[in-house]
Design a protein around this motif. Structure first.
Motif, PDB file in Angstrom:
ATOM      1  N   LEU A 113      -8.415 -11.058  -9.501  1.00  0.00           N
ATOM      2  CA  LEU A 113      -7.535 -11.192  -8.338  1.00  0.00           C
ATOM      3  C   LEU A 113      -7.928 -12.391  -7.482  1.00  0.00           C
ATOM      4  O   LEU A 113      -7.073 -13.067  -6.892  1.00  0.00           O
TER       5      LEU A 113
ATOM      6  N   GLU B 224      -3.324  -5.577  -2.776  1.00  0.00           N
ATOM      7  CA  GLU B 224      -4.029  -5.354  -4.046  1.00  0.00           C
ATOM      8  C   GLU B 224      -5.549  -5.348  -3.849  1.00  0.00           C
ATOM      9  O   GLU B 224      -6.266  -4.536  -4.458  1.00  0.00           O
TER      10      GLU B 224
ATOM     11  N   GLN C 116      -6.534  -2.056  -2.262  1.00  0.00           N
ATOM     12  CA  GLN C 116      -6.464  -0.967  -3.230  1.00  0.00           C
ATOM     13  C   GLN C 116      -7.692  -0.962  -4.145  1.00  0.00           C
ATOM     14  O   GLN C 116      -8.308   0.080  -4.384  1.00  0.00           O
TER      15      GLN C 116
END
Length: 374
Positions: free
Chosen positions: A124, A147, A150
């Protein structure tokens, strides 16, 4: 002629009878022969005698514990000397072995999950750099922030799971350590045998019994009154019928503050209250064995006193008395007595120094009877 002979024989017989009576009266007048003694000053001790039981100073008993595991192997035998910390036996617990494997898998799974999340976070971050080149850093962070959040949350939960599995591992390791039964003392193995069957009696019998034979003790019970006379450090003489003619020296090491509690005393309020006392036995105790019944003579009082032999004392149910010899006759004299020490008794009054006291006198002696002193 015959008449004169008979008269002479009668006179001679009469003279012999008179002489015999005279001799008998003289012997009787002398009275019985007695031996005397005098009161003397000596150091005496008051002794308290109580029954007791010989015990080990230190011992360890290992019982069957099915909840921890079954005996796999005994590593010691009866009569063997062991050091503190020595492994005595090993247990086996199939259920625990299964839990160990499950825990290993749980730890491995938690570590894999964390590794996967960290890998996703790295990917990421690379995506964020590429996006920053297109839309700018702030816009890229804004788009990818959900994201990141999370994945960070998933990582926290994964770390919590890992900590829980590690805590379980610590508990399992402690249970695994208990599969090795170790000696808590240095001593001799008195008994070592596997339980015959899983019965109540077998559960009550120790699998392994270790004891320290040096410094054995004897324990007994004192009454409320006697516990006031006994204190730590008092000298004790110990004897056992199992070893006639032998005796051991001992010393009081502990007198209980609280009385012994048992079911009988709890149910019956009139039950005599008794206090445990412990005696350390000194010297060579090879002849003694744990469980021997003994008699403990506790020296409760030591002092210098005026004493007489016990066999000078008479007691017909009233006051104690002795017989003094004065002017060739026995005179009854009441006395006041104190403590008894062995074959001596303390005299507190009634006899003065220099008085001749009949010792071991005959049963028929009476006040005023003429006696002959040896």
């Amino acid at each position: 002629m015959k008449k004169k002979t008979w008269i002479m024989l009668g006179v001679i017989s009469l003279i012999i009878m008179m002489i015999s009576v005279s001799v008998y009266r003289q012997v009787l007048a002398k009275g019985p022969t007695v031996q005397t003694t005098e009161i003397s000053q000596e150091e005496i001790s008051s002794l308290l005698m109580i029954p007791g039981t010989v015990k080990l100073s230190e011992e360890q008993m290992v019982y069957a514990t099915p909840d921890k595991g079954e005996i796999k192997k005994l590593l010691v035998k009866e009569g063997q000397t062991v050091n503190k910390g020595a492994v005595l036996a090993k247990l086996e617990n199939p259920q625990l072995e299964l839990e160990i494997e499950q825990n290993k898998l749980a730890v491995e799974s938690a570590n894999l999950k964390i590794s996967q999340i960290e890998m996703k976070l790295d990917q990421l971050e690379d995506k964020e750099k590429a996006l920053s080149d297109q839309v700018g850093k702030k816009e890229a962070e804004k788009q990818l922030s959900p994201e990141f959040e999370q994945l960070e949350m998933e990582k926290k939960f994964a770390n919590i799971d890992l900590k829980q599995t590690e805590l379980q591992k610590d508990l399992i390791n402690k249970r695994q350590d208990e599969l090795e039964i170790k000696s808590t003392i240095a001593g001799i193995v008195l008994a070592a045998k596997k339980p015959a069957a899983s019965t109540i009696d077998a559960a009550n019998e120790p699998i392994i019994h270790i004891g320290k034979l040096e410094g054995m003790t004897a324990s007994g019970l004192l009454s409320e009154y006697d516990t006031l006379k006994v204190s730590k450090g008092q000298r004790v003489i110990i004897r056992s019928d199992a070893a006639p003619g032998k005796e051991w020296q001992g010393e009081i090491t502990k007198t209980a503050i609280l009385p012994e509690q048992n079911q009988a005393s709890l149910q019956n309020s009139t039950q005599a209250v008794q206090y445990p006392v412990t005696v350390k036995i000194s010297g060579d105790t090879k002849t003694l064995k744990p469980g021997f019944q003994v008699i403990m003579e506790i020296e409760t009082e030591k002092k210098t006193a005026m004493v007489l032999p016990l066999d000078t004392l008479f007691d017909d149910g009233g006051k104690p008395y002795v017989y003094l010899v004065k002017d060739g006759k026995a005179h009854k004299q009441n006395v006041k007595t104190g403590i008894t020490s062995g074959k001596k008794i303390e005299i507190l009054g009634g006899v003065s120094k220099g008085d001749k006291v009949i010792e071991n006198g005959p049963d028929k002696i009476k006040d005023g009877l003429e006696v002959t002193v040896k």
